[in-house]
Write a protein that holds these residues in place. Structure first.
Motif, PDB file in Angstrom:
ATOM      1  N   ALA A  56       0.815  -1.216   0.000  1.00  0.00           N
ATOM      2  CA  ALA A  56       0.000   0.000   0.000  1.00  0.00           C
ATOM      3  C   ALA A  56       0.852   1.271   0.000  1.00  0.00           C
ATOM      4  O   ALA A  56       0.313   2.376  -0.090  1.00  0.00           O
ATOM      5  CB  ALA A  56      -0.933   0.004   1.213  1.00  0.00           C
ATOM      6  N   TYR A  58       2.866   2.431   2.484  1.00  0.00           N
ATOM      7  CA  TYR A  58       3.070   3.051   3.796  1.00  0.00           C
ATOM      8  C   TYR A  58       4.453   2.756   4.362  1.00  0.00           C
ATOM      9  O   TYR A  58       4.904   3.427   5.278  1.00  0.00           O
ATOM     10  CB  TYR A  58       2.025   2.561   4.804  1.00  0.00           C
ATOM     11  CG  TYR A  58       0.658   3.097   4.517  1.00  0.00           C
ATOM     12  CD1 TYR A  58       0.272   4.347   4.989  1.00  0.00           C
ATOM     13  CD2 TYR A  58      -0.260   2.377   3.758  1.00  0.00           C
ATOM     14  CE1 TYR A  58      -0.983   4.864   4.709  1.00  0.00           C
ATOM     15  CE2 TYR A  58      -1.502   2.879   3.481  1.00  0.00           C
ATOM     16  CZ  TYR A  58      -1.866   4.116   3.957  1.00  0.00           C
ATOM     17  OH  TYR A  58      -3.105   4.621   3.673  1.00  0.00           O
ATOM     18  N   ARG A  79      -6.214   5.485   4.841  1.00  0.00           N
ATOM     19  CA  ARG A  79      -7.060   4.907   3.793  1.00  0.00           C
ATOM     20  C   ARG A  79      -8.547   5.161   3.943  1.00  0.00           C
ATOM     21  O   ARG A  79      -9.270   5.257   2.968  1.00  0.00           O
ATOM     22  CB  ARG A  79      -6.838   3.395   3.742  1.00  0.00           C
ATOM     23  CG  ARG A  79      -5.468   3.021   3.290  1.00  0.00           C
ATOM     24  CD  ARG A  79      -5.228   1.545   3.412  1.00  0.00           C
ATOM     25  NE  ARG A  79      -6.272   0.792   2.736  1.00  0.00           N
ATOM     26  CZ  ARG A  79      -6.101  -0.363   2.176  1.00  0.00           C
ATOM     27  NH1 ARG A  79      -4.925  -0.931   2.201  1.00  0.00           N
ATOM     28  NH2 ARG A  79      -7.090  -0.994   1.590  1.00  0.00           N
TER      29      ARG A  79
END
Length: 109
Positions: A56, A58, A79
């Motif tokens: 994702a 991060y 998110r």
């Protein structure tokens, strides 16, 4: 580990993903084994969460010998639509500070 509660069943306010990310933000060279102990998760669960966070965007890591050094992307936004625009750094500032404070204070019976 001082001040770490026993296993818990039921819902909690903080997700396992947030706990793992906070543990890494607190110590970028932390071992998966230590994250698992701190977050009360299995090492397999921690590995899966780290993979999720990397996919994702991060988190990223570099391998240095047998050690991983993680890098949290502090400007990446959370998110969920309810936190639209809120950077992950805002969440981590609360969680990492809380963990630091907790480790300095004695556990109440």
């Amino acid at each position: 580990m001082v001040g770490v509660p026993e296993s818990h069943t039921g819902w909690t306010f903080i997700t396992s993903h947030a706990r793992v990310l906070a543990a890494i933000a607190d110590n970028p060279n932390v071992r998966i084994r230590d994250i698992a102990a701190r977050c009360r998760l299995t090492e397999r669960a921690v590995s899966r969460i780290i993979s999720d966070l990397e996919q994702a965007g991060y988190l990223s890591h570099t391998r240095e010998g047998r050690t991983n050094t993680y890098r949290v992307e502090p400007d990446k936004v959370l998110r969920h639509p309810a936190e639209a625009g809120l950077p992950v750094a805002s969440l981590l500032s609360l969680l990492v500070q809380d963990e630091s404070e907790r480790s300095r204070q004695p556990v109440a019976p």
